[in-house]
Design a protein around this motif. Sequence first.
Motif, PDB file in Angstrom:
ATOM      1  N   CYS A  33       0.824  -1.209   0.000  1.00  0.00           N
ATOM      2  CA  CYS A  33       0.000   0.000   0.000  1.00  0.00           C
ATOM      3  C   CYS A  33       0.859   1.261   0.000  1.00  0.00           C
ATOM      4  N   PHE A  34       1.916   1.263   0.800  1.00  0.00           N
ATOM      5  CA  PHE A  34       2.848   2.381   0.896  1.00  0.00           C
ATOM      6  C   PHE A  34       2.111   3.700   1.075  1.00  0.00           C
ATOM      7  N   ASP A  35       1.249   3.724   2.100  1.00  0.00           N
ATOM      8  CA  ASP A  35       0.371   4.868   2.338  1.00  0.00           C
ATOM      9  C   ASP A  35       1.137   6.093   2.839  1.00  0.00           C
ATOM     10  N   LEU A  36       2.006   5.900   3.796  1.00  0.00           N
ATOM     11  CA  LEU A  36       2.919   6.949   4.252  1.00  0.00           C
ATOM     12  C   LEU A  36       4.325   6.381   4.145  1.00  0.00           C
ATOM     13  N   LEU A  37       5.138   6.969   3.325  1.00  0.00           N
ATOM     14  CA  LEU A  37       6.495   6.468   3.158  1.00  0.00           C
ATOM     15  C   LEU A  37       7.306   6.723   4.424  1.00  0.00           C
ATOM     16  N   HIS A  38       7.954   5.669   4.931  1.00  0.00           N
ATOM     17  CA  HIS A  38       8.769   5.805   6.146  1.00  0.00           C
ATOM     18  C   HIS A  38      10.045   4.974   5.989  1.00  0.00           C
ATOM     19  N   LEU A  39      10.924   5.078   6.967  1.00  0.00           N
ATOM     20  CA  LEU A  39      12.213   4.396   6.924  1.00  0.00           C
ATOM     21  C   LEU A  39      12.072   2.906   6.651  1.00  0.00           C
ATOM     22  N   GLY A  40      11.093   2.273   7.259  1.00  0.00           N
ATOM     23  CA  GLY A  40      10.895   0.845   7.033  1.00  0.00           C
ATOM     24  C   GLY A  40      10.678   0.527   5.567  1.00  0.00           C
ATOM     25  N   HIS A  41       9.882   1.360   4.869  1.00  0.00           N
ATOM     26  CA  HIS A  41       9.647   1.162   3.436  1.00  0.00           C
ATOM     27  C   HIS A  41      10.932   1.339   2.639  1.00  0.00           C
ATOM     28  N   VAL A  42      11.639   2.419   2.916  1.00  0.00           N
ATOM     29  CA  VAL A  42      12.856   2.729   2.159  1.00  0.00           C
ATOM     30  C   VAL A  42      13.874   1.601   2.314  1.00  0.00           C
ATOM     31  N   ASP A  43      14.094   1.162   3.529  1.00  0.00           N
ATOM     32  CA  ASP A  43      15.050   0.093   3.795  1.00  0.00           C
ATOM     33  C   ASP A  43      14.634  -1.199   3.089  1.00  0.00           C
ATOM     34  N   TYR A  44      13.365  -1.542   3.185  1.00  0.00           N
ATOM     35  CA  TYR A  44      12.830  -2.758   2.573  1.00  0.00           C
ATOM     36  C   TYR A  44      12.996  -2.735   1.050  1.00  0.00           C
ATOM     37  N   LEU A  45      12.620  -1.625   0.430  1.00  0.00           N
ATOM     38  CA  LEU A  45      12.683  -1.533  -1.030  1.00  0.00           C
ATOM     39  C   LEU A  45      14.122  -1.512  -1.528  1.00  0.00           C
ATOM     40  N   GLY A 146       9.574  -1.678  14.301  1.00  0.00           N
ATOM     41  CA  GLY A 146       8.940  -0.488  14.866  1.00  0.00           C
ATOM     42  C   GLY A 146       8.407   0.513  13.862  1.00  0.00           C
ATOM     43  N   TYR A 147       8.549   0.231  12.570  1.00  0.00           N
ATOM     44  CA  TYR A 147       8.063   1.168  11.569  1.00  0.00           C
ATOM     45  C   TYR A 147       6.873   0.579  10.824  1.00  0.00           C
ATOM     46  N   SER A 148       5.755   1.269  10.896  1.00  0.00           N
ATOM     47  CA  SER A 148       4.588   0.899  10.091  1.00  0.00           C
ATOM     48  C   SER A 148       3.695   2.120   9.994  1.00  0.00           C
ATOM     49  N   THR A 149       2.966   2.200   8.900  1.00  0.00           N
ATOM     50  CA  THR A 149       2.039   3.315   8.713  1.00  0.00           C
ATOM     51  C   THR A 149       0.985   3.303   9.815  1.00  0.00           C
ATOM     52  N   THR A 150       0.518   2.112  10.171  1.00  0.00           N
ATOM     53  CA  THR A 150      -0.491   1.998  11.227  1.00  0.00           C
ATOM     54  C   THR A 150       0.031   2.587  12.538  1.00  0.00           C
ATOM     55  N   ASN A 151       1.286   2.282  12.882  1.00  0.00           N
ATOM     56  CA  ASN A 151       1.874   2.838  14.110  1.00  0.00           C
ATOM     57  C   ASN A 151       2.008   4.356  14.046  1.00  0.00           C
ATOM     58  N   ILE A 152       2.366   4.882  12.890  1.00  0.00           N
ATOM     59  CA  ILE A 152       2.483   6.338  12.720  1.00  0.00           C
ATOM     60  C   ILE A 152       1.117   6.994  12.896  1.00  0.00           C
ATOM     61  N   VAL A 153       0.095   6.412  12.297  1.00  0.00           N
ATOM     62  CA  VAL A 153      -1.267   6.953  12.411  1.00  0.00           C
ATOM     63  C   VAL A 153      -1.712   6.935  13.875  1.00  0.00           C
ATOM     64  N   GLU A 157      -2.767  10.113  16.189  1.00  0.00           N
ATOM     65  CA  GLU A 157      -4.062  10.155  16.865  1.00  0.00           C
ATOM     66  C   GLU A 157      -3.898  10.344  18.361  1.00  0.00           C
ATOM     67  N   ASN A 158      -2.946   9.637  18.964  1.00  0.00           N
ATOM     68  CA  ASN A 158      -2.692   9.777  20.406  1.00  0.00           C
ATOM     69  C   ASN A 158      -2.258  11.192  20.771  1.00  0.00           C
ATOM     70  N   GLN A 159      -1.408  11.779  19.959  1.00  0.00           N
ATOM     71  CA  GLN A 159      -0.950  13.140  20.221  1.00  0.00           C
ATOM     72  C   GLN A 159      -2.081  14.148  20.068  1.00  0.00           C
ATOM     73  N   LEU A 160      -2.943  13.926  19.093  1.00  0.00           N
ATOM     74  CA  LEU A 160      -4.108  14.812  18.918  1.00  0.00           C
ATOM     75  C   LEU A 160      -5.043  14.708  20.117  1.00  0.00           C
ATOM     76  N   ASN A 161      -5.269  13.472  20.584  1.00  0.00           N
ATOM     77  CA  ASN A 161      -6.142  13.276  21.746  1.00  0.00           C
ATOM     78  C   ASN A 161      -5.561  13.898  23.011  1.00  0.00           C
ATOM     79  N   GLU A 162      -4.250  13.827  23.178  1.00  0.00           N
ATOM     80  CA  GLU A 162      -3.604  14.427  24.345  1.00  0.00           C
ATOM     81  C   GLU A 162      -3.706  15.948  24.348  1.00  0.00           C
TER      82      GLU A 162
END
Length: 164
Positions: A33-45, A146-153, A157-162
């Motif tokens: 899906c590569f919804d939000l590009l992050h270090l995990g994606h770059v390293d994997y690709l 530790g890198y996933s789009t789901t974790n970033i989202v 969300e947690n920061q917005l709620n705080e």
Amino acid sequence: MNSSDKIYTLPQLQEKLQVWRAQGQKIVFTNGCFDLLHLGHVDYLEKARQLGDKLVLGLNTDASISRIKGPSRPLQDEMSRARVMASLLFVDAVVLFDDNTPLELIKAVQPDILVKGDDYAVEQIVGHEVVMAKGGEVKTVPLVKGYSTTNIVKKIENQLNENR
């Protein structure tokens, strides 16, 4: 070359694959899906591309992501995601697919090497039978933990709620 020059329809990609194969290039395929590009994606690709000469990336359409991950996803539209992925120097081709799995795309591409992250066992990787039946290889590459789009989202969300 513009990044958009590396985004192909399936018929265009099949023509490009013929050229690469005539040049003796080894074709690597992966998808996501590569919804939000992050270090995990770059390293994997980057690791996936090192397994061969050309990296073809099957990119889920917006509709397929919504079916798989729910109506709040994707965060970015398919053409935005395709341009971002095509801009990576180690990605040689991006092709969109609308199915829930890339099986039909893998059948069409017939890669020499099929790659996924090491969170999959080879026998769990969609299309492994297709690739192995024609003498190709199916490989996994280690993921950056530790890198996933789901974790970033979730973190956003947690920061917005705080802050409310």
